[in-house]
Structure formats: C-alpha cells, structure tokens
Design a protein around this motif. Structure first.
Motif, PDB file in Angstrom:
ATOM      1  N   UNK A   1     -56.815 -99.339  44.497  1.00  0.00           N
ATOM      2  CA  UNK A   1     -57.500 -98.461  45.447  1.00  0.00           C
ATOM      3  C   UNK A   1     -57.133 -98.860  46.867  1.00  0.00           C
ATOM      4  N   UNK A   2     -56.973 -97.850  47.717  1.00  0.00           N
ATOM      5  CA  UNK A   2     -56.791 -98.040  49.155  1.00  0.00           C
ATOM      6  C   UNK A   2     -57.991 -97.408  49.844  1.00  0.00           C
ATOM      7  N   UNK A   3     -58.630 -98.147  50.725  1.00  0.00           N
ATOM      8  CA  UNK A   3     -59.830 -97.664  51.396  1.00  0.00           C
ATOM      9  C   UNK A   3     -59.643 -97.676  52.899  1.00  0.00           C
ATOM     10  N   UNK A   4     -60.058 -96.609  53.531  1.00  0.00           N
ATOM     11  CA  UNK A   4     -60.177 -96.530  54.994  1.00  0.00           C
ATOM     12  C   UNK A   4     -61.641 -96.775  55.330  1.00  0.00           C
ATOM     13  N   UNK A   5     -61.912 -97.726  56.206  1.00  0.00           N
ATOM     14  CA  UNK A   5     -63.295 -98.067  56.532  1.00  0.00           C
ATOM     15  C   UNK A   5     -63.479 -98.049  58.052  1.00  0.00           C
ATOM     16  N   UNK A   6     -64.685 -97.763  58.477  1.00  0.00           N
ATOM     17  CA  UNK A   6     -64.972 -97.733  59.898  1.00  0.00           C
ATOM     18  C   UNK A   6     -66.401 -97.285  60.138  1.00  0.00           C
ATOM     19  N   UNK A   7     -66.690 -96.988  61.389  1.00  0.00           N
ATOM     20  CA  UNK A   7     -68.022 -96.525  61.769  1.00  0.00           C
ATOM     21  C   UNK A   7     -67.948 -95.026  62.050  1.00  0.00           C
ATOM     22  N   UNK A   8     -68.678 -94.240  61.272  1.00  0.00           N
ATOM     23  CA  UNK A   8     -68.634 -92.800  61.417  1.00  0.00           C
ATOM     24  C   UNK A   8     -70.013 -92.182  61.333  1.00  0.00           C
ATOM     25  N   UNK A   9     -70.078 -90.917  61.686  1.00  0.00           N
ATOM     26  CA  UNK A   9     -71.363 -90.220  61.654  1.00  0.00           C
ATOM     27  C   UNK A   9     -71.749 -89.911  60.214  1.00  0.00           C
ATOM     28  N   UNK A  10     -73.035 -89.724  59.933  1.00  0.00           N
ATOM     29  CA  UNK A  10     -73.472 -89.405  58.560  1.00  0.00           C
ATOM     30  C   UNK A  10     -72.878 -88.084  58.075  1.00  0.00           C
ATOM     31  N   UNK A  11     -72.620 -88.002  56.788  1.00  0.00           N
ATOM     32  CA  UNK A  11     -72.074 -86.788  56.181  1.00  0.00           C
ATOM     33  C   UNK A  11     -72.894 -86.419  54.945  1.00  0.00           C
ATOM     34  N   UNK A  12     -72.662 -85.207  54.473  1.00  0.00           N
ATOM     35  CA  UNK A  12     -73.357 -84.706  53.297  1.00  0.00           C
ATOM     36  C   UNK A  12     -72.777 -85.351  52.045  1.00  0.00           C
ATOM     37  N   UNK A  13     -73.490 -85.213  50.950  1.00  0.00           N
ATOM     38  CA  UNK A  13     -73.023 -85.735  49.672  1.00  0.00           C
ATOM     39  C   UNK A  13     -72.465 -84.610  48.820  1.00  0.00           C
ATOM     40  N   UNK A  14     -71.624 -84.965  47.867  1.00  0.00           N
ATOM     41  CA  UNK A  14     -71.095 -83.986  46.941  1.00  0.00           C
ATOM     42  C   UNK A  14     -72.089 -83.675  45.836  1.00  0.00           C
ATOM     43  N   UNK A  15     -71.863 -82.606  45.086  1.00  0.00           N
ATOM     44  CA  UNK A  15     -72.784 -82.219  44.019  1.00  0.00           C
ATOM     45  C   UNK A  15     -72.699 -83.169  42.830  1.00  0.00           C
ATOM     46  N   UNK A  16     -73.717 -83.111  41.988  1.00  0.00           N
ATOM     47  CA  UNK A  16     -73.745 -83.895  40.757  1.00  0.00           C
ATOM     48  C   UNK A  16     -74.234 -83.027  39.605  1.00  0.00           C
ATOM     49  N   UNK A  17     -73.657 -83.278  38.437  1.00  0.00           N
ATOM     50  CA  UNK A  17     -74.092 -82.562  37.238  1.00  0.00           C
ATOM     51  C   UNK A  17     -75.429 -83.113  36.756  1.00  0.00           C
ATOM     52  N   UNK A  18     -76.239 -82.289  36.104  1.00  0.00           N
ATOM     53  CA  UNK A  18     -77.502 -82.793  35.553  1.00  0.00           C
ATOM     54  C   UNK A  18     -77.246 -83.729  34.379  1.00  0.00           C
ATOM     55  N   UNK A  19     -78.226 -84.554  34.088  1.00  0.00           N
ATOM     56  CA  UNK A  19     -78.058 -85.530  33.010  1.00  0.00           C
ATOM     57  C   UNK A  19     -77.765 -84.870  31.671  1.00  0.00           C
ATOM     58  N   UNK A  20     -78.307 -83.687  31.454  1.00  0.00           N
ATOM     59  CA  UNK A  20     -78.053 -83.014  30.179  1.00  0.00           C
ATOM     60  C   UNK A  20     -76.561 -82.831  29.913  1.00  0.00           C
ATOM     61  N   UNK A  21     -75.794 -82.700  30.984  1.00  0.00           N
ATOM     62  CA  UNK A  21     -74.367 -82.436  30.824  1.00  0.00           C
ATOM     63  C   UNK A  21     -73.567 -83.692  30.517  1.00  0.00           C
ATOM     64  N   UNK A  22     -74.140 -84.871  30.718  1.00  0.00           N
ATOM     65  CA  UNK A  22     -73.371 -86.101  30.528  1.00  0.00           C
ATOM     66  C   UNK A  22     -73.925 -86.983  29.419  1.00  0.00           C
ATOM     67  N   UNK A  23     -75.033 -86.573  28.803  1.00  0.00           N
ATOM     68  CA  UNK A  23     -75.647 -87.376  27.742  1.00  0.00           C
ATOM     69  C   UNK A  23     -75.157 -86.956  26.367  1.00  0.00           C
ATOM     70  N   UNK A  24     -74.846 -87.948  25.563  1.00  0.00           N
ATOM     71  CA  UNK A  24     -74.511 -87.728  24.164  1.00  0.00           C
ATOM     72  C   UNK A  24     -75.727 -88.054  23.311  1.00  0.00           C
ATOM     73  N   UNK A  25     -75.918 -87.356  22.198  1.00  0.00           N
ATOM     74  CA  UNK A  25     -77.054 -87.668  21.328  1.00  0.00           C
ATOM     75  C   UNK A  25     -76.928 -89.038  20.703  1.00  0.00           C
ATOM     76  N   UNK A  26     -78.052 -89.706  20.558  1.00  0.00           N
ATOM     77  CA  UNK A  26     -78.043 -91.054  19.984  1.00  0.00           C
ATOM     78  C   UNK A  26     -77.867 -91.036  18.474  1.00  0.00           C
ATOM     79  N   UNK A  27     -78.351 -89.966  17.824  1.00  0.00           N
ATOM     80  CA  UNK A  27     -78.314 -89.924  16.364  1.00  0.00           C
ATOM     81  C   UNK A  27     -77.486 -88.770  15.826  1.00  0.00           C
TER      82      UNK A  27
END
Length: 344
Positions: free
Chosen positions: A293-319
């Motif tokens: 990984x290459x990272x650019x780091x510094x001091x910047x203004x706050x930004x918005x976050x990206x979307x996330x899928x709901x847990x239902x979309x990433x959970x597998x059944x246990x049984x």
C-alpha cells in the motif's frame, strides 16, 4: 462482564468490521457468526479483475475488516484469537477467547473506526511532526509488516511510478469499464465510490491521483491546488501471499485509525501497485519485502463517508438455513448502546 457475546453486541462489532476501507469500496467480505466467533471470507463475486486479478487488494480489504472486528470486540471487553485460513476458502476466524477490560489505546482506536474516511481533497502544506510519523510507523509494524515514511528522493520516484501507472490504466478499456462500474449508479447504491467523495481534480499532474470521475464533464468537477510536497508512506510485507496480504490489511487499518487519532487525513495511491512491472520496481532489492500500500497523509478538511451495505448482505447463515442473529440486531442501535460507535 457477560460470559457470551449478545446478538446486539455481535451486530455492533460487525458494523465496525464493514466500516473498513476496501478497494473501490467493493466491500468484498462475508461473515458468519456462530456464538463462539466469526468466520471471515473474501467475496470473489465482488473482485476487480482489471486492477486486482490476484485478489491481493481483496485480501487487504478483508484484513482491514478483521482489524476493525477485533478492535470492536476488544472495546466490548473481549480478547479474540485470530486463525488464518480454514475450510470453505475461509480467510480468517476471529474466535472469542476471554473477557478483559479494554485499555485506553484500544478505546481510542475503536472510537476512530466511525471517523475514518478516505480523503481525496487537498491537504495543507504543513509538516507532519516526526513523533506523529513514528506513531504511524509503529502502528504499521506487526510481525512481517513494516511502514516506511519516504524521503524526498524516494517520494519523487514513487510519484513518477504512480504517474506512469495512471497513464497505463487510463489507456486500458478494461480499467475504464471497471472504474465506471464502481463509480456510477443510483443515489441509494450501498457500495462503490459516489461522486460526493471523488474530490476535485488537481491543477497539476505532479500529484497523480486516481480520477474517479472519468465520465463526468469538467464543469461538474472542481479544480484545486494540492500540496506541493505530499507526505507518502509505503507499507511492505515479508512474503506476498494471501496470509501476508491479510496481515498487511490488518496493519494498514491500524495505521489509518492511528492517523485519525492524530488528526491526519489519508488517501491510498495504489495505481503503481496495480501494474505488475511497476510494482516490482517498488519491491526491496533483496526480494524480501513486497509493497502492499502507498498512502498520502496530511492535514485536510473533513469529508463525507462512502456508503455501506447492510449486515444482511454480508452475513452467511451459521447452520445453512437461517441467519445467526435475530432480526432486531440488524436495526441501527440507539445512541446509548455501544454499537452506536460504529455507525456509518
């Protein structure tokens, strides 16, 4: 301290896991909770064949999610044990081991999960204190992983390779189609990179940032002056297989959360790692350290976050028949609960 992890606490920890960064925000992970721990899988259906044919980026993303999951468990008072690999193509298992009161450093990193962002905006022309860079490097040092802050000479070389890689990718129709697929869609889409977090175009080519808005008319993207001398960090691992990629992803997330704690903005610059012959030029000459990984780091203004899928979309059944958590655990927890720390 409870002797078992409640469904609500498990859901809160999973929300922390899926708050991790991922390549093009593909969120290429799946989880299975069985009461005694979490099985974590990559999701090959969400792979990026143009820029990640070996799934290296996918395993880095999964490693970042594992880091968040373990931190969230620790903040809930649980020590966890990590097992790499396993049946069914499992990437890792995070098993509950014991209960213990979390210390201040754990609480600080866990609290940073919800505040972490990929920041594609200009950063201030300000020097990062050596003590802060040292803290980032310590966060990225784990077993066979190291983080290196680049001096001006190496920075110039990495920027040149990144610029060359960016030109190669822009000329590749497969890359363009893949990028478009993950940067366009409906406003309510729960994955990919939405236009609100693209960031402006740089007024100079000296800082070759990935342009997520290739299909947008110029008038819809602003221009901005970025810092003249960006701070760049490179994360390396000993070895270059799935286990090392997973470990590098865990270390990467510790670096990103440590950056949040220190008030830093961070942006990955991975083009040179996605073009094989250019990535080889970034590897250590002794053949023992591989750039992840290459990272650019510094001091910047706050930004918005990206979307996330709901847990239902990433959970597998246990049984094999039903999801392991009660449906109420999927609803967003009230502000007073521990899970509220990990809201998107």
């Amino acid at each position: 301290m409870s002797e078992s992890l409640s469904d609500r606490a498990a859901a809160a920890c999973l929300r922390a896991a899926v708050a991790a960064p991922s390549i093009h925000n593909t969120q290429p992970w799946r989880f299975r909770f069985d009461g005694g721990g979490f099985d974590v899988f990559g999701d090959p259906a969400r792979r990026l064949e143009a820029i990640d044919p070996q799934h290296r980026g996918m395993y880095l993303s999964v490693g970042a999610a594992v880091c968040n999951l373990r931190l969230a468990l620790a903040a809930e008072g649980w020590v966890s044990r990590l097992e790499r690999g396993g049946p069914e193509g499992r990437a890792a298992r995070v098993a509950l081991a014991a209960s213990r009161e979390p210390d201040g450093s754990v609480r600080a990193l866990a609290g940073a999960i919800a505040r972490r962002r990929t920041n594609r905006e200009p950063y201030d022309d300000a020097v990062i204190p050596d003590a802060t860079l040292d803290a980032l490097c310590r966060a990225g040092a784990a077993g066979g992983v190291r983080l290196v802050a680049l001096d001006p000479v190496r920075r110039g070389a990495v920027l040149a390779l990144t610029q060359a890689a960016d030109a190669v990718q822009r000329a590749d129709p497969r890359y363009q189609r893949e990028l478009t697929a993950w940067t366009t869609g409906h406003a309510d889409r729960r994955d990919g990179v939405p236009a609100r977090v693209f960031g402006p175009r740089a007024t100079t080519a000296a800082l070759p940032l990935r342009d997520f808005g290739l299909d947008l008319p110029p008038k819809e993207r602003g221009l901005a002056r970025f810092e003249r001398h960006p701070h760049l960090l490179v994360l390396h691992s000993r070895g270059d297989g799935r286990a090392e990629w997973l470990d590098a992803g865990r270390a990467l997330q510790r670096v990103l959360l440590t950056a949040v704690v220190h008030g830093l903005a961070v942006q990955p610059m991975t083009q040179a790692l996605e073009v094989p012959n250019l990535r080889r030029m970034l590897a250590a000459q002794d053949g023992r350290w591989f750039p992840q990984m290459i990272l650019r780091v510094g001091y910047g203004r706050p930004v918005d976050t990206g979307p996330r899928r709901p847990l239902r979309d990433v959970l597998l059944p246990a049984d094999g028949t039903s999801l392991p958590l009660r449906s109420t655990a999927f609803s967003r927890p009230p502000a007073a609960t521990a899970g509220s720390r990990y809201r998107r």
